[in-house]
Write a protein that holds these residues in place. Structure first.
Motif, PDB file in Angstrom:
ATOM      1  N   PHE A  28       1.110  -1.270  -0.053  1.00 28.90           N
ATOM      2  CA  PHE A  28       0.053  -0.031   0.103  1.00 28.90           C
ATOM      3  C   PHE A  28       0.652   1.099  -0.030  1.00 28.90           C
ATOM      4  O   PHE A  28       1.786   1.168   0.509  1.00 28.90           O
ATOM      5  N   LEU A  29       0.117   2.299  -0.436  1.00 36.25           N
ATOM      6  CA  LEU A  29       1.084   3.872  -0.553  1.00 36.25           C
ATOM      7  C   LEU A  29      -0.082   4.612  -0.287  1.00 36.25           C
ATOM      8  O   LEU A  29      -1.163   4.653  -0.988  1.00 36.25           O
ATOM      9  N   PHE A  56      -3.314   4.102  -2.335  1.00 39.04           N
ATOM     10  CA  PHE A  56      -3.181   3.323  -3.543  1.00 39.04           C
ATOM     11  C   PHE A  56      -3.051   1.990  -3.020  1.00 39.04           C
ATOM     12  O   PHE A  56      -2.007   1.622  -2.234  1.00 39.04           O
ATOM     13  N   PRO A  57      -3.822   0.904  -3.424  1.00 42.00           N
ATOM     14  CA  PRO A  57      -3.670  -0.589  -2.923  1.00 42.00           C
ATOM     15  C   PRO A  57      -2.408  -1.371  -3.850  1.00 42.00           C
ATOM     16  O   PRO A  57      -2.003  -0.444  -5.107  1.00 42.00           O
ATOM     17  N   PRO A  58      -2.272  -2.304  -3.682  1.00 42.74           N
ATOM     18  CA  PRO A  58      -1.036  -2.954  -4.143  1.00 42.74           C
ATOM     19  C   PRO A  58      -1.331  -3.099  -5.609  1.00 42.74           C
ATOM     20  O   PRO A  58      -2.656  -3.437  -6.237  1.00 42.74           O
ATOM     21  N   PHE A  88     -10.708  -0.072   3.046  1.00 42.80           N
ATOM     22  CA  PHE A  88     -10.984   1.368   2.966  1.00 42.80           C
ATOM     23  C   PHE A  88     -11.956   1.345   1.853  1.00 42.80           C
ATOM     24  O   PHE A  88     -11.660   1.088   0.713  1.00 42.80           O
ATOM     25  N   PRO A  89     -12.786   2.305   1.931  1.00 42.61           N
ATOM     26  CA  PRO A  89     -14.029   2.556   1.118  1.00 42.61           C
ATOM     27  C   PRO A  89     -13.583   3.174  -0.146  1.00 42.61           C
ATOM     28  O   PRO A  89     -14.307   3.082  -1.128  1.00 42.61           O
ATOM     29  N   LEU A  90     -12.295   4.105  -0.294  1.00 39.75           N
ATOM     30  CA  LEU A  90     -12.059   4.658  -1.417  1.00 39.75           C
ATOM     31  C   LEU A  90     -10.589   4.557  -1.753  1.00 39.75           C
ATOM     32  O   LEU A  90      -9.789   5.086  -0.773  1.00 39.75           O
ATOM     33  N   THR A  91     -10.130   4.015  -2.958  1.00 39.99           N
ATOM     34  CA  THR A  91      -8.932   4.056  -3.135  1.00 39.99           C
ATOM     35  C   THR A  91      -8.488   4.285  -4.566  1.00 39.99           C
ATOM     36  O   THR A  91      -9.477   4.319  -5.332  1.00 39.99           O
ATOM     37  N   GLY A  92      -7.234   4.681  -4.430  1.00 40.23           N
ATOM     38  CA  GLY A  92      -6.850   5.480  -6.084  1.00 40.23           C
ATOM     39  C   GLY A  92      -7.281   6.706  -6.404  1.00 40.23           C
ATOM     40  O   GLY A  92      -6.984   7.434  -7.461  1.00 40.23           O
ATOM     41  N   PHE A 133      -6.340   5.601   9.872  1.00 40.09           N
ATOM     42  CA  PHE A 133      -7.598   5.353   8.931  1.00 40.09           C
ATOM     43  C   PHE A 133      -8.860   5.478   9.368  1.00 40.09           C
ATOM     44  O   PHE A 133      -9.792   5.679   8.716  1.00 40.09           O
ATOM     45  N   ASN A 134      -9.100   5.532  10.806  1.00 41.25           N
ATOM     46  CA  ASN A 134     -10.448   5.759  11.232  1.00 41.25           C
ATOM     47  C   ASN A 134     -10.572   7.191  10.918  1.00 41.25           C
ATOM     48  O   ASN A 134     -11.950   7.587  10.510  1.00 41.25           O
ATOM     49  N   ARG A 135      -9.753   7.992  11.091  1.00 37.71           N
ATOM     50  CA  ARG A 135      -9.978   9.625  10.798  1.00 37.71           C
ATOM     51  C   ARG A 135     -10.084   9.736   9.337  1.00 37.71           C
ATOM     52  O   ARG A 135     -10.912  10.567   8.879  1.00 37.71           O
ATOM     53  N   LEU A 136      -9.446   9.005   8.442  1.00 36.23           N
ATOM     54  CA  LEU A 136      -9.533   9.162   7.220  1.00 36.23           C
ATOM     55  C   LEU A 136     -10.821   8.649   6.762  1.00 36.23           C
ATOM     56  O   LEU A 136     -11.533   8.946   5.603  1.00 36.23           O
ATOM     57  N   ARG A 137     -11.394   7.474   7.392  1.00 38.16           N
ATOM     58  CA  ARG A 137     -12.415   6.741   6.636  1.00 38.16           C
ATOM     59  C   ARG A 137     -13.675   7.691   6.615  1.00 38.16           C
ATOM     60  O   ARG A 137     -14.498   7.589   5.466  1.00 38.16           O
ATOM     61  N   THR A 138     -14.215   8.368   7.443  1.00 35.06           N
ATOM     62  CA  THR A 138     -15.194   9.294   7.732  1.00 35.06           C
ATOM     63  C   THR A 138     -15.320  10.121   6.323  1.00 35.06           C
ATOM     64  O   THR A 138     -16.328  10.377   5.715  1.00 35.06           O
ATOM     65  N   VAL A 139     -14.292  11.043   6.082  1.00 38.07           N
ATOM     66  CA  VAL A 139     -14.123  11.961   5.038  1.00 38.07           C
ATOM     67  C   VAL A 139     -14.021  11.223   3.649  1.00 38.07           C
ATOM     68  O   VAL A 139     -14.563  11.691   2.643  1.00 38.07           O
ATOM     69  N   ALA A 140     -13.533  10.002   3.639  1.00 35.85           N
ATOM     70  CA  ALA A 140     -13.563   9.137   2.129  1.00 35.85           C
ATOM     71  C   ALA A 140     -14.849   8.583   2.107  1.00 35.85           C
ATOM     72  O   ALA A 140     -15.325   8.775   0.978  1.00 35.85           O
TER      73      ALA A 140
END
Length: 257
Positions: A28-29, A56-58, A88-92, A133-140
């Motif tokens: 992951f990145l 970014f997932p693998p 995570f709900p939103l990648t890339g 990631f918990n903090r980022l999840r809400t806004v994602a």
């Protein structure tokens, strides 16, 4: 399990900076950008504003470049099989971050913990990543559902933090609006929408939180504490304190003894 390969914060690059990894990484990145940047998403190049994050997932194409005179970001390349990462709900796709300073501080803590490991570093890194990631999840999730439309969120958060750090200052709506370069009415409207409380109610809350601490931890006179917390009229302070705390300052102090 989480394993950090490398993590950095506050990294700067010149205006010609381009990052191109056609096949991505086998891990992951996660990026937090502090300047506008262009990202390759959905088969096209699009510009995204500062204070955006992207995971970014693998094995995913990664391409981004500077859009202005410089490019700055925090980033972490890591392995994980934790569901808070893998699901995570939103990648890339970059999404706006409501409190970039908070996320930036977590990147700093991860960098230090990874750079100077201690016996319990693995556990601490896991906790930091989970908080991040918990903090980022809400806004994602909000971005995914096109719900993140309230403007000036980073600036409003900065204002709110300033109020709570220094509630004794002579806060008023005109000075707050001037600081934000907004009209007084518009500031009050978006502040309430963002935090479900008015600007001045937050000032009162901040002042009374400070007063509670001083009453519980010192034997200073109530009038002195009121002055220190931004009240120039002790009777006004006592009225607000009783209305909020349901007891007088003296009763509150006796309860804490």
């Amino acid at each position: 399990m989480n394993h950090i390969r490398y993590v950095e914060y506050g990294v700067s690059h010149p205006a010609d900076f381009i990052f191109d990894q056609p096949k991505g990484y086998d891990c992951f990145l996660l990026l937090l950008i502090h300047t506008p940047a262009a990202f390759w998403t959905d088969g096209k190049l699009a510009e995204y504003p500062a204070h955006s994050a992207v995971l970014f997932p693998p094995d995913t194409k990664i391409y981004y470049r500077a859009c202005q005179n410089s490019y700055e970001n925090d980033w972490i390349r890591f392995e994980s099989d934790e569901t808070f990462v893998t699901a995570f709900p939103l990648t890339g796709i970059p999404f706006p971050v409501a409190d970039p300073d908070y996320i930036h501080n977590l990147f700093q803590l991860l960098t230090w913990e990874h750079s100077f490991p201690q016996p319990d570093s693995e556990r601490i890194i896991h906790q930091f990543l989970q908080i991040l990631f918990n903090r980022l999840r809400t806004v994602a999730e909000s971005a995914l559902n096109n719900e993140y439309s309230l403007p000036h969120i980073p600036e409003l958060l900065a204002l709110r933090k300033s109020i709570y750090r220094n509630p004794q200052l002579p806060w008023d709506i005109p000075s707050m609006a001037d600081r934000m370069h907004l009209s007084e009415g518009y500031l009050q409207s978006i502040y309430r929408k963002a935090f479900r409380v008015s600007c001045m109610e937050d000032v009162i809350t901040g002042r009374l939180r400070m007063a509670c601490d001083r009453l519980a931890c010192t034997d200073r006179p109530v009038a002195d504490i009121a002055e220190e917390c931004g009240y120039h009229n002790v009777e006004h302070f006592c009225r607000q304190f009783r209305r909020k705390m349901k007891v007088s300052p003296g009763q509150y102090r006796r309860q804490k003894l």
